[in-house]
Design a protein around this motif. Structure first.
Motif, PDB file in Angstrom:
ATOM      1  N   TYR A   1       0.842  -1.200   0.000  1.00 54.20           N
ATOM      2  CA  TYR A   1       0.000   0.000   0.000  1.00 54.20           C
ATOM      3  C   TYR A   1       0.873   1.245   0.000  1.00 54.20           C
ATOM      4  N   PRO A   2       0.377   2.350  -0.558  1.00 48.48           N
ATOM      5  CA  PRO A   2       1.208   3.563  -0.606  1.00 48.48           C
ATOM      6  C   PRO A   2       1.401   4.148   0.791  1.00 48.48           C
ATOM      7  N   PRO A   3       2.372   5.060   0.955  1.00 44.05           N
ATOM      8  CA  PRO A   3       2.531   5.730   2.249  1.00 44.05           C
ATOM      9  C   PRO A   3       1.287   6.560   2.570  1.00 44.05           C
ATOM     10  N   SER A   4       1.197   7.018   3.817  1.00 48.89           N
ATOM     11  CA  SER A   4       0.096   7.894   4.223  1.00 48.89           C
ATOM     12  C   SER A   4      -0.054   9.046   3.224  1.00 48.89           C
ATOM     13  N   PRO A   5      -1.288   9.377   2.835  1.00 51.93           N
ATOM     14  CA  PRO A   5      -1.489  10.519   1.928  1.00 51.93           C
ATOM     15  C   PRO A   5      -0.935  11.818   2.527  1.00 51.93           C
ATOM     16  N   TRP A   6      -0.808  11.875   3.843  1.00 58.71           N
ATOM     17  CA  TRP A   6      -0.230  13.067   4.482  1.00 58.71           C
ATOM     18  C   TRP A   6       1.222  13.257   4.036  1.00 58.71           C
ATOM     19  N   ALA A   7       1.927  12.159   3.792  1.00 53.86           N
ATOM     20  CA  ALA A   7       3.324  12.255   3.365  1.00 53.86           C
ATOM     21  C   ALA A   7       3.400  12.834   1.952  1.00 53.86           C
ATOM     22  N   ALA A   8       2.509  12.373   1.080  1.00 44.76           N
ATOM     23  CA  ALA A   8       2.496  12.888  -0.299  1.00 44.76           C
ATOM     24  C   ALA A   8       2.197  14.384  -0.296  1.00 44.76           C
ATOM     25  N   GLU A   9       1.272  14.795   0.567  1.00 44.00           N
ATOM     26  CA  GLU A   9       0.915  16.217   0.671  1.00 44.00           C
ATOM     27  C   GLU A   9       2.103  17.049   1.161  1.00 44.00           C
ATOM     28  N   ALA A  10       2.847  16.509   2.103  1.00 45.59           N
ATOM     29  CA  ALA A  10       3.953  17.265   2.713  1.00 45.59           C
ATOM     30  C   ALA A  10       5.091  17.487   1.719  1.00 45.59           C
ATOM     31  N   ILE A  11       5.304  16.503   0.831  1.00 45.27           N
ATOM     32  CA  ILE A  11       6.394  16.645  -0.143  1.00 45.27           C
ATOM     33  C   ILE A  11       5.850  17.383  -1.359  1.00 45.27           C
ATOM     34  N   ASN A  12       5.825  18.684  -1.291  1.00 49.74           N
ATOM     35  CA  ASN A  12       5.261  19.504  -2.361  1.00 49.74           C
ATOM     36  C   ASN A  12       6.374  20.344  -2.995  1.00 49.74           C
ATOM     37  N   ALA A  13       5.973  21.246  -3.898  1.00 50.30           N
ATOM     38  CA  ALA A  13       6.967  22.050  -4.615  1.00 50.30           C
ATOM     39  C   ALA A  13       7.794  22.900  -3.639  1.00 50.30           C
ATOM     40  N   ALA A  14       7.124  23.438  -2.616  1.00 49.85           N
ATOM     41  CA  ALA A  14       7.850  24.269  -1.645  1.00 49.85           C
ATOM     42  C   ALA A  14       8.938  23.443  -0.958  1.00 49.85           C
ATOM     43  N   ALA A  15       8.587  22.212  -0.624  1.00 51.34           N
ATOM     44  CA  ALA A  15       9.570  21.356   0.050  1.00 51.34           C
ATOM     45  C   ALA A  15      10.745  21.067  -0.882  1.00 51.34           C
ATOM     46  N   VAL A  16      10.452  20.853  -2.156  1.00 51.11           N
ATOM     47  CA  VAL A  16      11.534  20.578  -3.110  1.00 51.11           C
ATOM     48  C   VAL A  16      12.444  21.803  -3.236  1.00 51.11           C
ATOM     49  N   ASN A  17      11.831  23.006  -3.254  1.00 48.42           N
ATOM     50  CA  ASN A  17      12.641  24.231  -3.318  1.00 48.42           C
ATOM     51  C   ASN A  17      13.607  24.339  -2.147  1.00 48.42           C
ATOM     52  N   GLN A  18      13.180  23.829  -1.005  1.00 47.36           N
ATOM     53  CA  GLN A  18      14.013  23.913   0.194  1.00 47.36           C
ATOM     54  C   GLN A  18      15.226  22.967   0.141  1.00 47.36           C
ATOM     55  N   LEU A  19      15.278  22.144  -0.888  1.00 48.99           N
ATOM     56  CA  LEU A  19      16.394  21.191  -0.961  1.00 48.99           C
ATOM     57  C   LEU A  19      17.749  21.878  -1.116  1.00 48.99           C
ATOM     58  N   ARG A  20      17.746  23.162  -1.475  1.00 50.62           N
ATOM     59  CA  ARG A  20      19.042  23.843  -1.567  1.00 50.62           C
ATOM     60  C   ARG A  20      19.669  24.046  -0.190  1.00 50.62           C
ATOM     61  N   LEU A  21      18.851  23.973   0.859  1.00 46.19           N
ATOM     62  CA  LEU A  21      19.358  24.128   2.232  1.00 46.19           C
ATOM     63  C   LEU A  21      19.609  22.758   2.865  1.00 46.19           C
ATOM     64  N   TYR A  22      20.630  22.682   3.713  1.00 49.98           N
ATOM     65  CA  TYR A  22      20.862  21.446   4.459  1.00 49.98           C
ATOM     66  C   TYR A  22      19.639  21.109   5.301  1.00 49.98           C
ATOM     67  N   SER A  23      19.495  19.820   5.590  1.00 45.43           N
ATOM     68  CA  SER A  23      18.389  19.389   6.455  1.00 45.43           C
ATOM     69  C   SER A  23      18.739  19.667   7.916  1.00 45.43           C
ATOM     70  N   ASP A  24      17.731  19.553   8.786  1.00 44.73           N
ATOM     71  CA  ASP A  24      17.936  19.786  10.219  1.00 44.73           C
ATOM     72  C   ASP A  24      18.746  18.627  10.805  1.00 44.73           C
ATOM     73  N   PRO A  25      19.981  18.884  11.250  1.00 46.96           N
ATOM     74  CA  PRO A  25      20.797  17.776  11.771  1.00 46.96           C
ATOM     75  C   PRO A  25      20.212  17.177  13.048  1.00 46.96           C
ATOM     76  N   THR A  26      19.384  17.929  13.762  1.00 40.36           N
ATOM     77  CA  THR A  26      18.793  17.382  14.995  1.00 40.36           C
ATOM     78  C   THR A  26      17.478  16.653  14.717  1.00 40.36           C
ATOM     79  N   CYS A  27      16.928  16.835  13.515  1.00 35.10           N
ATOM     80  CA  CYS A  27      15.663  16.167  13.133  1.00 35.10           C
ATOM     81  C   CYS A  27      14.559  16.434  14.157  1.00 35.10           C
ATOM     82  N   GLU A  28      14.510  17.667  14.653  1.00 27.44           N
ATOM     83  CA  GLU A  28      13.675  17.981  15.810  1.00 27.44           C
ATOM     84  C   GLU A  28      12.201  17.592  15.651  1.00 27.44           C
ATOM     85  N   LYS A  29      11.604  17.981  14.517  1.00 31.19           N
ATOM     86  CA  LYS A  29      10.162  17.720  14.372  1.00 31.19           C
ATOM     87  C   LYS A  29       9.862  16.230  14.238  1.00 31.19           C
TER      88      LYS A  29
END
Ligand SMILES: *Cc1c(COP(=O)(O)O)cnc(C)c1O
Length: 365
Positions: free
Chosen positions: A36-64
């Protein structure tokens, strides 16, 4: 192999992953992915804005992400460490808690990576054979004198599980060493040891998003234990790859972890399909081990494991065959959708029918 490879690595035998054909022509029941596919919430979260943010490093603490996991498992965020797949969590744990003088104890029939990592890290292996019926006798793990222990529960590739109370006795009997419980498949019917974390500072539980949360391709796992054990793992992580989880995976993981309803629903369907699959195989004369995972381990007297694997592949169905001692005649079959399992049964009927006709046609003397 180049002439430059370290002598210490020349005899290393790397893990062989299950086949990952890059087209969709197979019914894929070979690497325990979720149908089965991942939660639809995951598909929603990975949107164009999130892809644009790929130029920045990820959070090393993974806080959220850690907050979402801690909330779900009633822990503090300091008691959780994320990994690039739980494979990375397990590797970090071996790096942190084993060395030349602290061997790693594990079963003879279990997840193949433990042995490979022990080899890579020059850690002596203490291999403890499973019983004849592939069950694990907890008593054989009492008092291992400070060795680090890793137990996959449910075990792979057998699918068999121990009650948490039996693992607890092992943890109690080995207060001088770390006990790692690999719970990659626990959500399909096993009993988790996470509630024991507050009682035992030597217990590390490792889980993954790959199977029960349908995110194998995102590469995300997590280790849970006392804040002290987790600090040790972070010491390794921040000495190797501080940004070990990418931004898109952080978003997918955090949202999937919060979608409890979807998680329960899909795990429930997979577990139910596993039970009907086991019954259908038994009807056809297969021996099937009692599985609490998203796969079954089965064999038939009518055909050798390798031959049956090849015949199924010919018919477009991939399962896993391990050419290894004790299990060469067994196949590990991942649980797909009910319609996938139906096609598997049709293929098995055709293959076994063919095999028995060929046998009957043979001269008897
Ligand atoms: C699949 C699996 C893992 C690792 O999965 P990741 O995709 O790296 O999270 C770990 N242990 C066992 C027993 C597994 O089957």
């Amino acid at each position: 192999m180049s002439k430059f490879l370290s002598k210490r690595l020349q005899n290393l035998e790397p893990y062989t992953p299950g086949e990952q054909p890059q087209d969709q022509q197979y019914i894929k029941l070979n690497t325990n992915e979720n149908p089965y596919p991942p939660s639809p919430w995951a598909a929603e979260a990975i949107n164009a804005a999130a892809v644009n943010q790929l130029r920045l490093y990820s959070d090393p603490t993974c806080e959220k992400l850690l907050q979402a996991i801690a909330t779900r498992y009633e822990l503090q965020p300091e008691q959780v460490m994320p990994g690039n797949g739980s494979d990375e969590n397990l590797f970090f744990a071996l790096r942190a808690f084993c060395d030349e003088d602290t061997p790693l104890a594990y079963a003879d029939v279990t997840y193949g990576c433990y042995k490979v990592w022990a080899g890579l890290l020059h850690i002596p292996s203490h291999v403890i054979p499973l019983e004849k019926d592939f069950s694990l006798d907890p008593k054989k793990y009492y008092s291992l004198g400070g060795e680090t222990i890793v137990i996959a529960n449910p075990n792979a590739p057998t699918g068999m599980a121990l009650p948490a109370a039996e693992i607890e006795k092992i943890v109690q009997a080995n207060a001088g060493g770390v006990v790692i419980v690999d719970e990659a498949y626990v959500d399909f019917g096993g009993e988790s040891c996470v509630p024991l974390i507050k009682k035992y500072p030597n217990l590390l539980v490792v889980q993954t998003f790959s199977k029960s949360r349908s995110l194998a391709g995102a590469r995300l796992g997590f280790a849970m234990g006392s804040a002290e054990l987790i600090a040790d793992l972070n010491r390794v992580k921040f000495s190797l790859n501080p940004y070990n989880i990418n931004r898109l995976t952080l978003l997918a993981g955090e949202t999937a972890m919060r979608d409890e309803d979807y998680f329960r629903r899909t795990c429930g369907i997979v577990a139910a399909t596993r039970e009907t699959t086991a019954q259908e195989l038994a009807k056809r004369g297969f021996a099937v081990l009692p599985s609490k995972a998203n796969f079954v381990f089965a064999r038939t007297d009518k055909m050798a494991g390798g031959a049956l694997y090849a015949a199924l592949k010919e018919k477009g169905i991939l399962v896993r065959h391990f050419d290894a001692p004790r299990i060469a005649d067994w196949l590990r079959i991942s649980i797909g959708k009910p319609e996938d399992m139906h096609k598997l049964m049709e293929a098995l009927d055709a293959i076994l029918e063919n095999a028995s006709r060929a046998n009957a046609a043979q001269p008897t003397d």
